[in-house]
Write a protein that holds these residues in place. Structure first.
Motif, short mmCIF file in Angstrom:
data_model
loop_
_atom_site.label_atom_id
_atom_site.label_comp_id
_atom_site.label_asym_id
_atom_site.label_seq_id
_atom_site.Cartn_x
_atom_site.Cartn_y
_atom_site.Cartn_z
N ILE A 183 -11.20 -2.86 7.15
CA ILE A 183 -10.27 -1.91 6.77
C ILE A 183 -11.00 -0.74 5.64
O ILE A 183 -11.33 -1.30 4.44
CB ILE A 183 -9.24 -2.51 6.53
N LEU A 184 -10.56 0.88 5.77
CA LEU A 184 -10.50 1.30 4.42
C LEU A 184 -8.70 2.08 4.27
O LEU A 184 -8.16 2.65 4.61
CB LEU A 184 -11.14 2.63 5.06
N TRP A 185 -8.67 1.59 2.75
CA TRP A 185 -7.52 2.52 2.26
C TRP A 185 -8.12 3.69 1.62
O TRP A 185 -8.73 3.94 0.14
CB TRP A 185 -7.26 1.70 1.13
N TRP A 186 -7.04 4.41 1.97
CA TRP A 186 -7.28 5.96 0.93
C TRP A 186 -5.40 6.30 0.24
O TRP A 186 -4.78 5.63 0.67
CB TRP A 186 -6.93 6.77 1.89
N ALA A 229 1.08 -1.31 0.05
CA ALA A 229 0.07 -0.17 0.14
C ALA A 229 0.86 1.44 0.15
O ALA A 229 0.86 2.09 -0.93
CB ALA A 229 -0.98 0.04 1.19
N TYR A 230 1.96 0.95 1.05
CA TYR A 230 2.91 2.51 1.08
C TYR A 230 3.14 2.79 -0.53
O TYR A 230 3.35 3.93 -0.80
CB TYR A 230 3.80 2.27 2.23
N SER A 231 3.63 1.93 -0.68
CA SER A 231 4.62 2.02 -2.42
C SER A 231 3.97 2.21 -3.28
O SER A 231 4.40 2.98 -3.76
CB SER A 231 5.74 0.59 -3.07
N ASN A 232 2.15 2.29 -3.19
CA ASN A 232 1.54 2.98 -4.39
C ASN A 232 1.08 4.36 -3.72
O ASN A 232 -0.07 4.51 -4.12
CB ASN A 232 0.86 2.12 -4.56
N GLY A 233 1.67 5.04 -2.49
CA GLY A 233 0.76 5.52 -2.15
C GLY A 233 -0.07 5.45 -1.47
O GLY A 233 -0.79 6.81 -1.48
N ILE A 234 -0.78 5.15 -0.97
CA ILE A 234 -1.80 4.21 0.31
C ILE A 234 -1.89 4.35 1.09
O ILE A 234 -0.76 3.92 1.76
CB ILE A 234 -2.84 3.40 -0.94
N PHE A 235 -2.54 5.18 2.16
CA PHE A 235 -2.79 4.05 3.47
C PHE A 235 -4.20 3.51 4.15
O PHE A 235 -4.76 3.99 3.02
CB PHE A 235 -1.45 5.20 4.25
N PRO A 236 -4.05 2.76 5.08
CA PRO A 236 -5.57 2.21 5.81
C PRO A 236 -5.77 3.74 7.27
O PRO A 236 -5.22 4.39 7.19
CB PRO A 236 -4.98 1.39 6.76
N TRP A 237 -6.94 3.71 6.90
CA TRP A 237 -7.84 5.05 8.33
C TRP A 237 -9.03 4.36 7.96
O TRP A 237 -9.88 4.52 7.27
CB TRP A 237 -7.03 5.98 7.26
#
Length: 247
Positions: A52-55, A37-45
Motif C-alpha cells: 500500500i502506497l500513501w500519497w 489519512a484523508y483527514s490529513n490530505g493523504i490517499f492510497p494509490w
C-alpha cells in the motif's frame, strides 16, 4: 523521506513526501486508517504488485461549488439530460465499474480487490458515497469518493454513455453545496476537472484546509438525492445561481 507505517494510524507530516508525492508505505486499509489519512490530505494509490502506497502530491487540485464552471451548451444539456440521477443506491456497482472500465492510455487498474472491499466497508459505515446516472434503468455513469467532516475526496468516475459522468459530477457538486461542504479534492489535475473549475493550491495550504474541513461535525450515513433534481425549473434556477455566485 518515505515512512514505513506501523500498526499506529498516525501519519507523517505530508511535507515529508518525496518530490512525486509519495509519503508512506505499508499499513492497512481499515476504516480508521483511511479516515486518518484523508483527514490529513493523504490517499492510497497502488496496484497489486506493490505494498500500500500513501500519497500527498504538491500542488493539489480542488474544486468548490462556487468555482464550478459550465459552458452554456452543457447548461442547456443539464436542463434536459436523459438520466435518472441517484445517490448511494448501488455503491458496489459503481466502484466495480470504475475498476473494470477501459480507459484510453491506461493498462490495468489501481482499484484492486483489497481497495474495493475497503471502500465498500467505508460506504457501509456511511463515509463513502456515490452519485449515479442511469438510462432506462441501466447504470451508465457515476462518481464516488469519501466524505469526512465537510470535505469530500473524489476517487474515481466512469461512463459508458457520453456525458453521464459529467452529469454525475455536477450533481455531486450541487449536493456538496447543499451539505455545506468546503471543497472536493480532485487528487490529479486532469484536463476534465480543470475545465470544470478545479484549481491547484500548494500542498501546505491544502493540508491545512483538509484538517479544518475534516474536523467539522457531520452525520455519516447514506445520502439522498434532493427532490429538486427532478424539477427542470429548480435545475434552471440552480444553474443560473451557480453562474452568478461563482467567484
Amino acid at each position: 523521506m518515505i515512512t514505513l507505517l506501523s500498526s499506529s494510524t498516525v501519519f507523517p507530516d505530508p511535507e515529508n513526501a518525496d518530490p512525486g508525492g509519495l509519503l508512506a508505505v505499508g499499513g492497512d486499509l481499515s476504516p480508521r486508517r483511511l479516515i486518518a489519512a484523508y483527514s490529513n490530505g493523504i490517499f492510497p494509490w497502488y496496484n497489486e504488485d506493490h505494498p500500500i502506497l500513501w500519497w500527498s502530491p504538491d500542488p493539489r487540485p480542488i474544486i468548490t461549488p462556487r468555482w464550478l464552471t459550465l459552458d452554456k451548451r452543457f447548461q442547456r444539456y443539464l436542463r434536459n439530460h436523459p438520466f435518472d440521477v441517484t445517490v448511494d443506491t448501488d455503491f458496489q456497482a459503481v466502484i466495480s465499474a470504475c475498476a473494470t472500465i477501459d480507459r484510453p492510455g491506461q493498462a490495468g487498474t489501481w482499484l484492486t480487490d483489497e481497495m474495493i472491499r475497503a471502500y465498500a466497508r467505508l460506504h457501509r459505515e456511511g463515509h463513502a458515497h456515490s452519485v449515479e446516472c442511469r438510462l432506462d434503468g441501466r447504470l451508465v455513469g457515476a462518481i464516488y469518493g469519501v466524505g469526512v467532516g465537510r470535505a469530500f475526496f473524489g476517487e474515481s468516475m466512469f461512463h459508458t454513455v457520453g456525458q453521464a459522468s459529467k452529469v454525475a459530477f455536477v450533481h455531486l457538486m450541487w449536493l456538496l453545496k447543499d451539505l455545506r461542504f468546503y471543497f472536493m479534492d480532485c487528487q490529479q489535475a486532469t484536463p476534465h476537472v480543470m475545465r470544470l473549475g478545479a484549481r491547484e493550491i500548494p500542498r501546505v495550504e491544502f493540508t491545512r484546509l483538509a484538517r479544518t474541513a475534516c474536523a467539522q461535525p457531520s452525520e455519516p450515513g447514506p445520502w439522498a438525492a434532493p427532490a429538486w433534481w427532478s424539477d427542470p425549473q429548480c435545475v434552471k434556477e440552480r444553474l443560473y445561481g451557480s453562474r452568478d455566485d461563482r467567484s
